[in-house]
Design a protein around this motif. Structure first.
Motif, PDB file in Angstrom:
ATOM      1  N   SER A   4       0.809  -1.224   0.000  1.00 45.17           N
ATOM      2  CA  SER A   4       0.000   0.000   0.000  1.00 45.17           C
ATOM      3  C   SER A   4       0.838   1.267   0.000  1.00 45.17           C
ATOM      4  O   SER A   4       0.293   2.373   0.089  1.00 45.17           O
ATOM      5  CB  SER A   4      -0.929   0.018   1.229  1.00 45.17           C
ATOM      6  N   LEU A   5       2.167   1.128  -0.085  1.00 45.24           N
ATOM      7  CA  LEU A   5       3.042   2.291   0.022  1.00 45.24           C
ATOM      8  C   LEU A   5       2.793   3.279  -1.113  1.00 45.24           C
ATOM      9  O   LEU A   5       2.775   2.913  -2.289  1.00 45.24           O
ATOM     10  CB  LEU A   5       4.506   1.847   0.002  1.00 45.24           C
TER      11      LEU A   5
ATOM     12  N   ILE B 297       2.678   2.994  -5.312  1.00 44.94           N
ATOM     13  CA  ILE B 297       3.609   4.083  -5.034  1.00 44.94           C
ATOM     14  C   ILE B 297       3.411   5.232  -6.024  1.00 44.94           C
ATOM     15  O   ILE B 297       3.318   5.036  -7.239  1.00 44.94           O
ATOM     16  CB  ILE B 297       5.062   3.590  -5.042  1.00 44.94           C
ATOM     17  N   THR B 298       3.327   6.444  -5.483  1.00 46.45           N
ATOM     18  CA  THR B 298       3.159   7.640  -6.316  1.00 46.45           C
ATOM     19  C   THR B 298       4.330   8.605  -6.178  1.00 46.45           C
ATOM     20  O   THR B 298       4.624   9.342  -7.113  1.00 46.45           O
ATOM     21  CB  THR B 298       1.869   8.385  -5.936  1.00 46.45           C
ATOM     22  N   THR B 299       5.005   8.608  -5.017  1.00 43.89           N
ATOM     23  CA  THR B 299       6.053   9.595  -4.760  1.00 43.89           C
ATOM     24  C   THR B 299       7.301   8.900  -4.244  1.00 43.89           C
ATOM     25  O   THR B 299       7.242   8.142  -3.276  1.00 43.89           O
ATOM     26  CB  THR B 299       5.581  10.639  -3.724  1.00 43.89           C
ATOM     27  N   LEU B 300       8.438   9.180  -4.908  1.00 45.16           N
ATOM     28  CA  LEU B 300       9.730   8.618  -4.506  1.00 45.16           C
ATOM     29  C   LEU B 300      10.745   9.746  -4.444  1.00 45.16           C
ATOM     30  O   LEU B 300      10.952  10.467  -5.420  1.00 45.16           O
ATOM     31  CB  LEU B 300      10.184   7.558  -5.510  1.00 45.16           C
TER      32      LEU B 300
ATOM     33  N   GLY C 225       8.694   1.320 -16.058  1.00 53.92           N
ATOM     34  CA  GLY C 225       7.493   0.508 -15.973  1.00 53.92           C
ATOM     35  C   GLY C 225       6.697   0.680 -14.697  1.00 53.92           C
ATOM     36  O   GLY C 225       5.674   0.003 -14.518  1.00 53.92           O
ATOM     37  N   VAL C 226       7.130   1.588 -13.794  1.00 54.23           N
ATOM     38  CA  VAL C 226       6.364   1.830 -12.562  1.00 54.23           C
ATOM     39  C   VAL C 226       5.253   2.817 -12.915  1.00 54.23           C
ATOM     40  O   VAL C 226       5.405   4.039 -12.810  1.00 54.23           O
ATOM     41  CB  VAL C 226       7.264   2.375 -11.438  1.00 54.23           C
ATOM     42  N   GLU C 227       4.119   2.307 -13.333  1.00 55.72           N
ATOM     43  CA  GLU C 227       3.069   3.132 -13.912  1.00 55.72           C
ATOM     44  C   GLU C 227       2.430   4.082 -12.905  1.00 55.72           C
ATOM     45  O   GLU C 227       1.929   5.146 -13.286  1.00 55.72           O
ATOM     46  CB  GLU C 227       1.992   2.232 -14.522  1.00 55.72           C
ATOM     47  N   THR C 228       2.435   3.719 -11.631  1.00 55.88           N
ATOM     48  CA  THR C 228       1.772   4.567 -10.630  1.00 55.88           C
ATOM     49  C   THR C 228       2.635   5.742 -10.184  1.00 55.88           C
ATOM     50  O   THR C 228       2.139   6.678  -9.561  1.00 55.88           O
ATOM     51  CB  THR C 228       1.408   3.734  -9.387  1.00 55.88           C
TER      52      THR C 228
ATOM     53  N   GLY D 114      13.765  -5.126  -8.176  1.00 57.10           N
ATOM     54  CA  GLY D 114      12.395  -5.606  -8.070  1.00 57.10           C
ATOM     55  C   GLY D 114      11.599  -5.045  -6.922  1.00 57.10           C
ATOM     56  O   GLY D 114      10.489  -5.518  -6.656  1.00 57.10           O
ATOM     57  N   ILE D 115      12.125  -4.032  -6.219  1.00 54.09           N
ATOM     58  CA  ILE D 115      11.405  -3.511  -5.062  1.00 54.09           C
ATOM     59  C   ILE D 115      10.059  -2.915  -5.463  1.00 54.09           C
ATOM     60  O   ILE D 115       9.078  -2.991  -4.724  1.00 54.09           O
ATOM     61  CB  ILE D 115      12.267  -2.463  -4.316  1.00 54.09           C
ATOM     62  N   PHE D 116      10.002  -2.334  -6.667  1.00 53.17           N
ATOM     63  CA  PHE D 116       8.763  -1.670  -7.068  1.00 53.17           C
ATOM     64  C   PHE D 116       7.745  -2.629  -7.679  1.00 53.17           C
ATOM     65  O   PHE D 116       6.645  -2.209  -8.033  1.00 53.17           O
ATOM     66  CB  PHE D 116       9.072  -0.543  -8.052  1.00 53.17           C
ATOM     67  N   THR D 117       8.109  -3.908  -7.794  1.00 50.95           N
ATOM     68  CA  THR D 117       7.116  -4.882  -8.257  1.00 50.95           C
ATOM     69  C   THR D 117       6.098  -5.193  -7.166  1.00 50.95           C
ATOM     70  O   THR D 117       5.017  -5.718  -7.460  1.00 50.95           O
ATOM     71  CB  THR D 117       7.803  -6.189  -8.690  1.00 50.95           C
TER      72      THR D 117
END
Length: 674
Positions: A388-389, A413-416, A442-445, A405-408
């Protein structure tokens, strides 16, 4: 107010005798320099505001004409005395504000007046220089009170005699006093739900047992220990604020509670299961000696097991920022399945590990910024980690990469924020391909990415491919724009905010014309010597050009699509030429455009820095000469000389005419036609 009460308020603020204003049954006499309560106000007044006046005494007859009064405010007067019979005609008074007066002078007589208010629910005595014994007298007969404020007084010690009869009290505010000791002061307040003791001098809180309390604020004290009574009773506590103290250990909390917000910011906390040098204190214990009257209790707690008696299953917000945390105890986060916000910024963390055993399934915000992180460990398995991050702040650490692979697993996630880490983005060009990097492709969010001060150099390939970035910060990366800029093409459809502050940008380095969605652009701190022409077609709302080398802006900027859409334009700290300020005048006439730093904008004339809106007349004259047509200037200068020479030639010719004719005839022997 007229909007709030509808069409029936055509005369909402009606004038009243004494300069007061009337709104229905509310009389406002604030700031009228009144020395007494006016006697000619409407008799059906229900709320009377007399703040910021000079009233010193509230006499027995002051309120006789207002029997329907239920709310009276006398804040910031010079009130020294309320006579004993002042409220006899106001038995329905429920809310009384006496903030910032001088009630310490005749507090016993004022107490007699207050005792005649059987319906009083809310009383504010803040800022009256009251000691604890005075407070005890003032509230001794106010059993109907539900809310009491004695903030900003000179209370030093609280005991069981002060609030004895306040059996209905729900809220108590004691902030900004000088309290250093509390001795069973709240045990009789069985209905108390909100207690504020912030900004005092409490050294510790031990034996906490107020099971009915919902909110406790003891921030900004000097507390080193917080110990709850060992009890299986259910505590109603929901919010505990221990921030800005001197806590050495994690607080010993109730075994059973409804705690959802725990604020521990700015303390001296650490955990002692493992020390930074590798030493383990897992078997070391500490004993707390609690002396209560004639009884002495000893509580033994293992140093590393500070959470042994605490139930944190309902905790949603944990703020442990600005402490001295080197590492977290084993299974520390596993005890918080409901956690949604975790703040561990400004600590001493060198590593942070997440695994399926600490899934934090509801965690939406994780702040690990301003630590010493060199490693972010994630044990990736079949289960999800941080599913849910949404906001992940890792700025100002020593990271060089993130686990592959952390973002899989972080599907929301919206903000990094990776600012001020020595990270590179994947893919790396050429021979650098094997170096560690952060892969966000590829991190679409992902919509907000902060990479300020990361030392990025010539981003090759397409590091943002497959993302939907709205906000991108590349500030303080002086080599980020040195290579191929094809990566910008992957963002043309979504990017709205772009920061290129301090990136060594020159006027022609980047073509912005394709970024049609851009609404905010920061180009400050660069070396722009001319206005980038590619900006003219954009429809920005905010543009920052501070700290560049611009001598002027194009005079037609307000007529361009850019000028018509701009609402904010920052221009200060550029070497503008005072003699080419036509663009400045055009901007001043542009409708809807603000220059927030307009007062800081200067132009240069010689060695002087001047305000473009107030140039002295000598400077204006000098500029007129400098900007005049050069050919015309030369013509004007040469014309008098030419005329002088012509006149001189004519005069000489006329004087020597006859002699010249004779000389010609003599020499050539030609007869005259005359």
């Amino acid at each position: 107010l007229a909007v709030g009460w509808g069409s029936g308020m055509d005369a909402a603020w009606a004038p009243s005798p004494g300069g007061c204003e009337l709104v229905q049954s509310i009389m406002d006499c604030t700031g009228r320099w009144l020395s007494s309560i006016p006697g000619n106000l409407r008799g059906d007044t229900e709320e009377l505001f007399l703040d910021d006046n000079t009233i010193q005494v509230l006499g027995n007859a002051s309120l006789l004409l207002y029997p329907q009064l239920w709310h009276l405010s006398l804040t910031r007067n010079r009130l020294e005395l309320i006579e004993p019979g002042a409220f006899l005609s106001s038995q329905g008074l429920e809310v009384l504000s006496l903030t910032d007066n001088l009630l310490f002078t005749n507090y016993s007589l004022t107490a007699a007046a207050l005792s005649a208010l059987p319906a009083l629910r809310t009383l504010d005595l803040a800022g009256n220089q009251l000691r604890e014994d005075m407070v005890s007298v003032l509230v001794s007969n106010l059993s109907s009170l539900e809310s009491l404020s004695v903030a900003r007084n000179i209370i030093m010690r609280l005991d069981s005699s002060i609030f004895t009869n306040l059996t209905q009290l729900l809220e108590l505010n004691l902030e900004k006093n000088y309290i250093f000791e509390i001795d069973n002061a709240f045990e009789g307040l069985q209905r108390l739900q909100r207690l504020n003791i912030a900004y005092n001098y409490l050294p510790c809180l031990v034996g906490f047992g107020l099971t009915q309390l919902r909110v406790l604020n003891v921030s900004n004290n000097i507390i080193e220990w917080f110990l709850t009574l060992e009890s299986d009773d259910l505590f109603e506590l929901e919010v505990l604020d221990l921030s800005h103290n001197r806590l050495l250990f994690f607080p010993v909390l109730p075994r059973q509670s409804k705690l959802h917000s725990l604020l521990l910011q700015d303390n001296r906390m650490s955990f002692y299961q493992r020390l930074p040098n590798g030493t383990s204190l897992s078997n070391v214990t500490v004993q707390f000696l609690i002396i209560d009257g004639n009884s002495t209790n000893i509580t033994t707690v293992r140093l590393w097991d500070e959470l042994c008696h605490s139930n944190l299953s309902s905790l949603r917000l944990l703020d442990m920022s600005q402490n001295q945390v080197w590492g977290l105890p084993d299974d520390f986060l596993a005890q918080m399945p409901s956690l949604t916000h975790l703040k561990l910024n400004q600590n001493c963390l060198e590593a942070f590990h997440l695994s399926e055993e600490d899934p934090l399934a509801l965690l939406a915000e994780l702040d690990l910024s301003q630590n010493q992180l060199v490693e972010l460990g994630v044990k990736v398995g079949a289960g999800d980690i941080l599913p849910s991050l949404q906001l992940f702040n890792l700025s100002t650490n020593r990271l060089q990469a993130l686990p592959p692979g952390i973002f899989t697993h972080t599907r929301k996630i919206t903000t990094l924020d990776l600012s001020r880490n020595r990270v590179d983005l994947c893919p790396q060009p050429g021979e650098a391909e094997s170096l560690p990097c952060v892969d966000i492709r590829g991190v679409e969010t992902l919509t907000h990415l902060f990479l300020a001060g990361c030392g990025l150099q010539g981003m090759g390939g397409h590091p943002f491919q497959g993302t939907s970035l709205i906000h991108l910060d590349l500030s303080d990366n002086r080599q980020a724009l040195s290579g191929d800029l094809g990566w910008l093409q992957d963002l043309v459809l979504t990017l709205q905010v772009l920061s290129l502050r301090n990136t060594s940008l020159s006027s022609t380095a980047v073509d912005f014309s394709a970024l049609n969605s851009l609404v905010r652009l920061d180009l400050s701190g660069n070396s722009l010597a001319a206005f980038p022409t590619s900006l003219g077609t954009l429809r920005l709302r905010s543009l920052d050009l501070r700290d560049n080398c611009l001598p002027a802006l194009p005079p037609d900027v307000p007529q361009l699509p850019l000028g018509r859409s701009l609402r904010e334009l920052y221009l200060s700290r550029n070497p503008y030429n005072c003699c080419t300020l036509g663009w400045w005048d055009a901007l001043q006439r542009a409708e809807g455009l603000r220059v927030p730093d307009g007062r800081e904008v200067t132009c240069s004339h010689g060695s002087r820095a001047l305000s473009p809106g107030a140039l002295p007349e000598p400077v204006l004259q000098s500029c007129r000469w400098q900007t005049a047509d050069v050919a015309l200037l030369y013509l004007v200068l040469a014309l008098p000389t030419c005329l002088t020479l012509l006149v001189a030639f004519v005069v000489v010719f006329l004087m020597l005419k006859e002699k010249l004719l004779k000389m010609v005839k003599t020499r050539y022997g030609v007869s005259s036609p005359y």
